[in-house]
Design an enzyme around this catalytic site. Sequence first.
Site, PDB file in Angstrom:
ATOM      1  N   GLY A  82       0.796  -1.226   0.000  1.00  0.00           N
ATOM      2  CA  GLY A  82       0.000   0.000   0.000  1.00  0.00           C
ATOM      3  C   GLY A  82       0.823   1.268   0.000  1.00  0.00           C
ATOM      4  O   GLY A  82       2.018   1.259  -0.266  1.00  0.00           O
ATOM      5  N   GLN A 136      14.077  -9.769  -3.940  1.00  0.00           N
ATOM      6  CA  GLN A 136      12.731 -10.315  -3.708  1.00  0.00           C
ATOM      7  C   GLN A 136      12.183 -10.963  -4.988  1.00  0.00           C
ATOM      8  O   GLN A 136      11.613 -12.059  -4.954  1.00  0.00           O
ATOM      9  CB  GLN A 136      11.808  -9.182  -3.260  1.00  0.00           C
ATOM     10  CG  GLN A 136      10.333  -9.523  -3.255  1.00  0.00           C
ATOM     11  CD  GLN A 136       9.501  -8.385  -2.680  1.00  0.00           C
ATOM     12  OE1 GLN A 136       9.521  -8.183  -1.487  1.00  0.00           O
ATOM     13  NE2 GLN A 136       8.805  -7.649  -3.526  1.00  0.00           N
ATOM     14  N   GLU A 148       3.930   5.732  -8.154  1.00  0.00           N
ATOM     15  CA  GLU A 148       4.063   5.460  -9.596  1.00  0.00           C
ATOM     16  C   GLU A 148       4.633   4.070  -9.892  1.00  0.00           C
ATOM     17  O   GLU A 148       4.308   3.473 -10.914  1.00  0.00           O
ATOM     18  CB  GLU A 148       4.944   6.523 -10.262  1.00  0.00           C
ATOM     19  CG  GLU A 148       4.177   7.678 -10.849  1.00  0.00           C
ATOM     20  CD  GLU A 148       3.077   7.261 -11.834  1.00  0.00           C
ATOM     21  OE1 GLU A 148       3.356   6.447 -12.734  1.00  0.00           O
ATOM     22  OE2 GLU A 148       1.944   7.739 -11.701  1.00  0.00           O
ATOM     23  N   GLY A 149       5.498   3.562  -9.015  1.00  0.00           N
ATOM     24  CA  GLY A 149       6.059   2.221  -9.217  1.00  0.00           C
ATOM     25  C   GLY A 149       4.951   1.182  -9.200  1.00  0.00           C
ATOM     26  O   GLY A 149       4.833   0.347 -10.110  1.00  0.00           O
ATOM     27  N   HIS A 150       4.104   1.240  -8.155  1.00  0.00           N
ATOM     28  CA  HIS A 150       2.973   0.309  -8.071  1.00  0.00           C
ATOM     29  C   HIS A 150       2.058   0.475  -9.287  1.00  0.00           C
ATOM     30  O   HIS A 150       1.568  -0.496  -9.852  1.00  0.00           O
ATOM     31  CB  HIS A 150       2.136   0.588  -6.812  1.00  0.00           C
ATOM     32  CG  HIS A 150       2.873   0.416  -5.522  1.00  0.00           C
ATOM     33  ND1 HIS A 150       3.061   1.453  -4.641  1.00  0.00           N
ATOM     34  CD2 HIS A 150       3.447  -0.673  -4.943  1.00  0.00           C
ATOM     35  CE1 HIS A 150       3.717   1.021  -3.579  1.00  0.00           C
ATOM     36  NE2 HIS A 150       3.969  -0.257  -3.729  1.00  0.00           N
ATOM     37  N   VAL A 165      10.651   2.181 -11.536  1.00  0.00           N
ATOM     38  CA  VAL A 165      10.176   3.527 -11.875  1.00  0.00           C
ATOM     39  C   VAL A 165      10.888   4.516 -10.949  1.00  0.00           C
ATOM     40  O   VAL A 165      10.961   4.298  -9.735  1.00  0.00           O
ATOM     41  CB  VAL A 165       8.648   3.636 -11.693  1.00  0.00           C
ATOM     42  CG1 VAL A 165       8.168   5.054 -11.970  1.00  0.00           C
ATOM     43  CG2 VAL A 165       7.941   2.637 -12.600  1.00  0.00           C
ATOM     44  N   LEU A 212       0.354   3.648  -2.252  1.00  0.00           N
ATOM     45  CA  LEU A 212       0.733   3.427  -3.647  1.00  0.00           C
ATOM     46  C   LEU A 212       1.411   4.641  -4.279  1.00  0.00           C
ATOM     47  O   LEU A 212       1.109   5.784  -3.954  1.00  0.00           O
ATOM     48  CB  LEU A 212      -0.516   3.051  -4.458  1.00  0.00           C
ATOM     49  CG  LEU A 212      -1.281   1.828  -3.939  1.00  0.00           C
ATOM     50  CD1 LEU A 212      -2.495   1.550  -4.839  1.00  0.00           C
ATOM     51  CD2 LEU A 212      -0.396   0.595  -3.851  1.00  0.00           C
TER      52      LEU A 212
HETATM   53  P1  AMP Z   1       5.829  -2.697  -1.773  1.00  0.00           P
HETATM   54  O1  AMP Z   1       4.494  -2.074  -1.606  1.00  0.00           O
HETATM   55  O2  AMP Z   1       6.964  -1.783  -1.488  1.00  0.00           O
HETATM   56  O3  AMP Z   1       5.933  -4.053  -1.093  1.00  0.00           O
HETATM   57  O4  AMP Z   1       5.962  -3.013  -3.343  1.00  0.00           O
HETATM   58  C1  AMP Z   1       5.005  -3.766  -4.023  1.00  0.00           C
HETATM   59  C2  AMP Z   1       5.521  -4.108  -5.396  1.00  0.00           C
HETATM   60  O5  AMP Z   1       5.824  -2.905  -6.108  1.00  0.00           O
HETATM   61  C3  AMP Z   1       6.836  -4.908  -5.359  1.00  0.00           C
HETATM   62  O6  AMP Z   1       6.834  -5.875  -6.388  1.00  0.00           O
HETATM   63  C4  AMP Z   1       7.866  -3.861  -5.599  1.00  0.00           C
HETATM   64  O7  AMP Z   1       9.073  -4.347  -6.167  1.00  0.00           O
HETATM   65  C5  AMP Z   1       7.156  -2.959  -6.586  1.00  0.00           C
HETATM   66  N1  AMP Z   1       7.763  -1.627  -6.583  1.00  0.00           N
HETATM   67  C6  AMP Z   1       8.008  -0.841  -5.515  1.00  0.00           C
HETATM   68  N2  AMP Z   1       8.633   0.289  -5.897  1.00  0.00           N
HETATM   69  C7  AMP Z   1       8.794   0.204  -7.237  1.00  0.00           C
HETATM   70  C8  AMP Z   1       9.377   1.049  -8.226  1.00  0.00           C
HETATM   71  N3  AMP Z   1       9.923   2.206  -7.915  1.00  0.00           N
HETATM   72  N4  AMP Z   1       9.358   0.642  -9.509  1.00  0.00           N
HETATM   73  C9  AMP Z   1       8.817  -0.558  -9.852  1.00  0.00           C
HETATM   74  N5  AMP Z   1       8.256  -1.401  -8.972  1.00  0.00           N
HETATM   75  C10 AMP Z   1       8.242  -1.024  -7.681  1.00  0.00           C
END
Ligand code: AMP
Length: 287
Positions: free
Chosen positions: A34, A156, A38-40, A179, A36
């Site tokens: 959560g 991961q 731009e990556g998500h 991202v 959220l």
């Molecule tokens: P998190 O909420 O941090 O556990 O991330 C959830 C998913 O989003 C995981 O697969 C992360 O690797 C991916 N994620 C987090 N940050 C980024 C980012 N900057 N660019 C691409 N994917 C991301």
Amino acid sequence: MPRLFRRIKEIRGFIKDIKCGGNNVSVGFVPTMGYLHEGHLELIRLSKLQNDLTVVSIYVNPLQFGEGEDLDRYPRDLDRDLALCEEAGVDVVFAPDDEEMYPEHPNVKIEIPGLTDRLEGLYRPGHFNGVAIVVLKLFNIVQPNKAYFGEKDYQQLKVVERLVKDLAIPVETIPVPTVREKDGLACSSRNVYLSPEERQSASSIYRSFLLAQKLFQSGNTDAETLKQAIREFLLKHPHVRKIDYVEITDENLNPVNEVKEGDRILVAVFVGNTRLIDNWRISHEKV
Ligand code: AMP
């Protein structure tokens, strides 16, 4: 608004009904903690392109946090996340609470020697056990066709790929490139912890990758030299307080001495009190 489920039984029933409809609905799954960004949203966009139905889970998984880490202060805002999911066209959000996910503390242990015990695994003992348990449990609940993971958390991603392979889990994992913000800092929910001054220093991580890549491109392939250059560059920045590791590995996370195209730089750095991780694929391409 996306359909919001809080209970395992309910989302299971929903997915079962959809899959039983006989029209071969493909389910894309984006597991997140959560808050959220731009990556998500990039993971969500790809899932929407490749599947009929996109499910996002929002769950801050206590099992993957160690003692003294940021579990209690990890940013949470379900309403904000739901609004972003709606905008992105997400179909289903699964947001269980701890009681629902872990009515009993799971007693299973998942290790992949040579993978979960290195880098993040060394500095965060038990972290990947927690990640593996939650990902496998979520896969069993959502039963997706495809699941989306960011390269931002490269180790991961490799752990999940290995689990899927070793256990013949019928889910296709799709890696998504990192991202970044305009100045190169990788998007992360934890970036909200940074003060404006720390935020400025944090972009040195990205710039240290470019520096190493430039050295590589000018013919320097000694991993130790590149790692030292990265460390020195990072520590020049006022808020970079501590470096857990700077490592260069092949794409499967085995350390290398001679750097070649496709190898990865992986770092974990404290900017102020915030621990940031990032990684970079070394190449001959100009950035
Ligand atoms: P998190 O909420 O941090 O556990 O991330 C959830 C998913 O989003 C995981 O697969 C992360 O690797 C991916 N994620 C987090 N940050 C980024 C980012 N900057 N660019 C691409 N994917 C991301």
